[in-house]
Design a protein around this motif. Structure first.
Motif, PDB file in Angstrom:
ATOM      1  N   GLY A  97      80.111 120.891  40.998  1.00 22.00           N
ATOM      2  CA  GLY A  97      79.259 121.953  40.406  1.00 22.00           C
ATOM      3  C   GLY A  97      79.262 123.293  41.022  1.00 22.00           C
ATOM      4  O   GLY A  97      79.447 123.590  42.142  1.00 22.00           O
ATOM      5  N   PHE A  98      79.596 124.585  40.056  1.00 26.60           N
ATOM      6  CA  PHE A  98      79.406 125.640  40.488  1.00 26.60           C
ATOM      7  C   PHE A  98      78.619 126.368  39.828  1.00 26.60           C
ATOM      8  O   PHE A  98      78.288 126.296  38.662  1.00 26.60           O
ATOM      9  CB  PHE A  98      80.958 126.242  39.973  1.00 26.60           C
ATOM     10  CG  PHE A  98      82.165 125.785  40.749  1.00 26.60           C
ATOM     11  CD1 PHE A  98      82.583 126.156  41.821  1.00 26.60           C
ATOM     12  CD2 PHE A  98      82.890 124.802  39.975  1.00 26.60           C
ATOM     13  CE1 PHE A  98      83.881 125.517  42.091  1.00 26.60           C
ATOM     14  CE2 PHE A  98      83.804 124.157  40.428  1.00 26.60           C
ATOM     15  CZ  PHE A  98      84.547 124.610  41.756  1.00 26.60           C
ATOM     16  N   GLY A 109      63.162 137.584  33.740  1.00 24.74           N
ATOM     17  CA  GLY A 109      62.952 136.250  33.758  1.00 24.74           C
ATOM     18  C   GLY A 109      63.936 135.617  34.430  1.00 24.74           C
ATOM     19  O   GLY A 109      65.068 135.982  34.957  1.00 24.74           O
ATOM     20  N   VAL A 110      63.627 134.086  34.391  1.00 28.77           N
ATOM     21  CA  VAL A 110      64.632 133.314  34.842  1.00 28.77           C
ATOM     22  C   VAL A 110      65.425 132.701  33.906  1.00 28.77           C
ATOM     23  O   VAL A 110      65.317 132.011  32.985  1.00 28.77           O
ATOM     24  CB  VAL A 110      64.068 132.270  35.827  1.00 28.77           C
ATOM     25  CG1 VAL A 110      65.081 131.147  36.147  1.00 28.77           C
ATOM     26  CG2 VAL A 110      63.162 132.634  36.741  1.00 28.77           C
ATOM     27  N   ILE A 111      66.709 133.154  33.878  1.00 29.53           N
ATOM     28  CA  ILE A 111      67.773 132.938  32.784  1.00 29.53           C
ATOM     29  C   ILE A 111      68.669 132.034  33.530  1.00 29.53           C
ATOM     30  O   ILE A 111      69.661 132.176  34.337  1.00 29.53           O
ATOM     31  CB  ILE A 111      68.609 134.396  32.377  1.00 29.53           C
ATOM     32  CG1 ILE A 111      67.791 135.431  32.002  1.00 29.53           C
ATOM     33  CG2 ILE A 111      69.596 133.649  31.299  1.00 29.53           C
ATOM     34  CD1 ILE A 111      67.026 135.364  30.656  1.00 29.53           C
ATOM     35  N   ALA A 112      68.255 130.800  33.459  1.00 33.38           N
ATOM     36  CA  ALA A 112      68.990 129.509  34.023  1.00 33.38           C
ATOM     37  C   ALA A 112      68.817 128.189  33.461  1.00 33.38           C
ATOM     38  O   ALA A 112      67.756 128.175  32.750  1.00 33.38           O
ATOM     39  CB  ALA A 112      68.853 129.617  35.475  1.00 33.38           C
ATOM     40  N   GLY A 113      69.732 127.389  33.656  1.00 31.40           N
ATOM     41  CA  GLY A 113      69.718 126.284  33.110  1.00 31.40           C
ATOM     42  C   GLY A 113      68.748 124.940  33.772  1.00 31.40           C
ATOM     43  O   GLY A 113      67.928 125.462  34.598  1.00 31.40           O
ATOM     44  N   GLY A 114      68.242 124.051  33.319  1.00 33.77           N
ATOM     45  CA  GLY A 114      67.381 122.946  33.832  1.00 33.77           C
ATOM     46  C   GLY A 114      67.328 122.813  35.159  1.00 33.77           C
ATOM     47  O   GLY A 114      66.371 123.352  35.807  1.00 33.77           O
ATOM     48  N   ALA A 115      68.302 122.238  35.912  1.00 34.17           N
ATOM     49  CA  ALA A 115      68.133 122.014  37.391  1.00 34.17           C
ATOM     50  C   ALA A 115      68.316 123.242  38.120  1.00 34.17           C
ATOM     51  O   ALA A 115      67.532 123.359  39.074  1.00 34.17           O
ATOM     52  CB  ALA A 115      69.588 121.225  37.630  1.00 34.17           C
ATOM     53  N   MET A 116      69.034 124.398  37.844  1.00 38.69           N
ATOM     54  CA  MET A 116      68.976 125.420  38.569  1.00 38.69           C
ATOM     55  C   MET A 116      67.491 126.308  38.390  1.00 38.69           C
ATOM     56  O   MET A 116      67.099 126.644  39.456  1.00 38.69           O
ATOM     57  CB  MET A 116      69.925 126.285  37.937  1.00 38.69           C
ATOM     58  CG  MET A 116      71.133 126.595  39.011  1.00 38.69           C
ATOM     59  SD  MET A 116      72.169 128.034  38.672  1.00 38.69           S
ATOM     60  CE  MET A 116      72.457 127.860  36.677  1.00 38.69           C
ATOM     61  N   ARG A 117      67.031 126.376  37.145  1.00 35.64           N
ATOM     62  CA  ARG A 117      65.699 126.947  36.810  1.00 35.64           C
ATOM     63  C   ARG A 117      64.649 126.216  37.851  1.00 35.64           C
ATOM     64  O   ARG A 117      63.602 127.002  38.238  1.00 35.64           O
ATOM     65  CB  ARG A 117      65.348 126.503  35.399  1.00 35.64           C
ATOM     66  CG  ARG A 117      64.003 127.310  34.946  1.00 35.64           C
ATOM     67  CD  ARG A 117      63.691 126.861  33.590  1.00 35.64           C
ATOM     68  NE  ARG A 117      64.684 127.734  32.725  1.00 35.64           N
ATOM     69  CZ  ARG A 117      64.159 128.817  32.243  1.00 35.64           C
ATOM     70  NH1 ARG A 117      63.139 129.376  32.901  1.00 35.64           N
ATOM     71  NH2 ARG A 117      64.948 129.689  31.493  1.00 35.64           N
ATOM     72  N   GLY A 134      81.160 124.320  35.530  1.00 39.74           N
ATOM     73  CA  GLY A 134      81.748 123.039  36.158  1.00 39.74           C
ATOM     74  C   GLY A 134      80.573 121.934  35.710  1.00 39.74           C
ATOM     75  O   GLY A 134      80.064 121.724  34.432  1.00 39.74           O
ATOM     76  N   SER A 135      80.330 121.210  36.523  1.00 37.89           N
ATOM     77  CA  SER A 135      79.713 119.862  36.460  1.00 37.89           C
ATOM     78  C   SER A 135      78.147 120.188  35.906  1.00 37.89           C
ATOM     79  O   SER A 135      77.535 121.219  36.569  1.00 37.89           O
ATOM     80  CB  SER A 135      79.764 119.038  37.654  1.00 37.89           C
ATOM     81  OG  SER A 135      78.736 117.992  37.410  1.00 37.89           O
ATOM     82  N   SER A 136      77.405 119.500  35.094  1.00 40.95           N
ATOM     83  CA  SER A 136      76.295 119.530  34.828  1.00 40.95           C
ATOM     84  C   SER A 136      75.543 118.725  35.330  1.00 40.95           C
ATOM     85  O   SER A 136      74.040 118.431  35.014  1.00 40.95           O
ATOM     86  CB  SER A 136      76.179 119.513  33.148  1.00 40.95           C
ATOM     87  OG  SER A 136      76.652 118.165  32.625  1.00 40.95           O
ATOM     88  N   ASN A 137      75.821 117.594  36.259  1.00 40.78           N
ATOM     89  CA  ASN A 137      75.350 116.885  36.764  1.00 40.78           C
ATOM     90  C   ASN A 137      74.175 117.282  37.807  1.00 40.78           C
ATOM     91  O   ASN A 137      74.233 118.127  38.477  1.00 40.78           O
ATOM     92  CB  ASN A 137      76.436 116.067  37.915  1.00 40.78           C
ATOM     93  CG  ASN A 137      75.440 114.830  38.622  1.00 40.78           C
ATOM     94  OD1 ASN A 137      74.390 114.688  38.673  1.00 40.78           O
ATOM     95  ND2 ASN A 137      76.531 114.106  39.250  1.00 40.78           N
ATOM     96  N   PRO A 138      72.924 116.821  37.623  1.00 40.55           N
ATOM     97  CA  PRO A 138      71.965 117.787  38.282  1.00 40.55           C
ATOM     98  C   PRO A 138      71.753 117.502  39.770  1.00 40.55           C
ATOM     99  O   PRO A 138      71.564 118.456  40.272  1.00 40.55           O
ATOM    100  CB  PRO A 138      70.378 116.865  37.571  1.00 40.55           C
ATOM    101  CG  PRO A 138      70.859 115.960  36.773  1.00 40.55           C
ATOM    102  CD  PRO A 138      72.440 116.031  36.592  1.00 40.55           C
ATOM    103  N   HIS A 139      72.501 116.490  40.189  1.00 42.36           N
ATOM    104  CA  HIS A 139      72.676 116.400  41.525  1.00 42.36           C
ATOM    105  C   HIS A 139      73.593 117.534  42.273  1.00 42.36           C
ATOM    106  O   HIS A 139      73.074 118.210  43.047  1.00 42.36           O
ATOM    107  CB  HIS A 139      73.158 115.117  42.066  1.00 42.36           C
ATOM    108  CG  HIS A 139      72.597 113.708  41.884  1.00 42.36           C
ATOM    109  ND1 HIS A 139      71.589 113.350  43.124  1.00 42.36           N
ATOM    110  CD2 HIS A 139      72.283 113.177  40.544  1.00 42.36           C
ATOM    111  CE1 HIS A 139      71.036 112.235  42.437  1.00 42.36           C
ATOM    112  NE2 HIS A 139      71.374 112.128  41.364  1.00 42.36           N
ATOM    113  N   ASN A 140      74.589 117.697  41.477  1.00 39.88           N
ATOM    114  CA  ASN A 140      75.672 118.636  41.965  1.00 39.88           C
ATOM    115  C   ASN A 140      75.049 120.198  41.824  1.00 39.88           C
ATOM    116  O   ASN A 140      75.300 121.007  42.565  1.00 39.88           O
ATOM    117  CB  ASN A 140      76.937 118.450  41.410  1.00 39.88           C
ATOM    118  CG  ASN A 140      77.679 117.375  41.747  1.00 39.88           C
ATOM    119  OD1 ASN A 140      77.491 116.658  42.754  1.00 39.88           O
ATOM    120  ND2 ASN A 140      78.500 116.897  40.780  1.00 39.88           N
ATOM    121  N   VAL A 141      74.516 120.373  40.667  1.00 41.06           N
ATOM    122  CA  VAL A 141      73.897 121.695  40.355  1.00 41.06           C
ATOM    123  C   VAL A 141      72.685 122.107  41.357  1.00 41.06           C
ATOM    124  O   VAL A 141      72.714 123.307  41.909  1.00 41.06           O
ATOM    125  CB  VAL A 141      73.352 121.594  38.793  1.00 41.06           C
ATOM    126  CG1 VAL A 141      72.603 122.998  38.501  1.00 41.06           C
ATOM    127  CG2 VAL A 141      74.600 121.404  37.824  1.00 41.06           C
TER     128      VAL A 141
END
Length: 172
Positions: A97-98, A109-117, A134-141
């Motif tokens: 995850g990067f 606003g918060v422009i970010a994906g699910g786990a990062m948000r 990179g990885s979209s795995n929530p653990h790694n993000v």
């Protein structure tokens, strides 16, 4: 993770809000078939720069979430939030995850994906541009986001570490 900049915080001193990032059903294959349990990633924060994450595993969803919350409260860190955004651009990495975090103008606003948000909103960041590569795995993000936040320093911290005044930090 760069541990030098991280300040740990006690959970009993502050009011924390929990956010469940992901719940997964996991299976263990045993002689009689499969045994199912649940794993939950939870992020807690006070929306004023204190945030933590935890992983809980149990046979019931509610128990997994409760264990995740307890684990998150043990791993709280203080991150710099200046005028609702991050102090500077930062990259974080954990396994595959990067993440890239950039400061943004007020009102963005918060422009970010699910786990990062979940992590950024729990930390109290209101305006940020973020990209998960990179990885979209929530653990790694989640862990990569914490790595990026751990590498952030505000101007006051930089001045202290260098042993110079604030004017010298900005004017060179």
């Amino acid at each position: 993770m760069a541990q030098s900049n991280i300040k740990t915080v006690k959970a009993s001193e502050i009011d924390l809000k929990e956010r469940v990032v992901a719940i997964k059903r996991v299976a263990k294959v045993v002689k009689g078939g499969r045994r199912f349990s649940f794993s939950a990633i939870v992020v807690v924060g006070d929306s004023h720069g204190v945030v933590g994450y935890g992983l809980g595993k149990a046979n019931e969803v509610t128990d997994a979430i409760t264990k995740g919350i307890d684990d998150a409260k043990k791993n709280l860190v203080k991150v710099p939030v200046i005028k609702g955004t991050v102090p500077h651009t930062a990259e974080g990495k954990y396994c595959g995850g990067f993440v890239l975090l950039k400061p943004a103008a007020p009102g963005t606003g918060v422009i970010a994906g699910g786990a990062m948000r979940a992590v950024l909103e729990s930390a109290g960041v209101k305006d940020v541009l973020a990209k998960s590569k990179g990885s979209s795995n929530p653990h790694n993000v989640v862990k990569a986001t914490f790595d990026a936040l751990a590498n952030m320093r505000d101007a006051f911290t930089v001045a202290q570490q260098r042993g110079v005044s604030m004017d010298k930090v900005f004017n060179g």
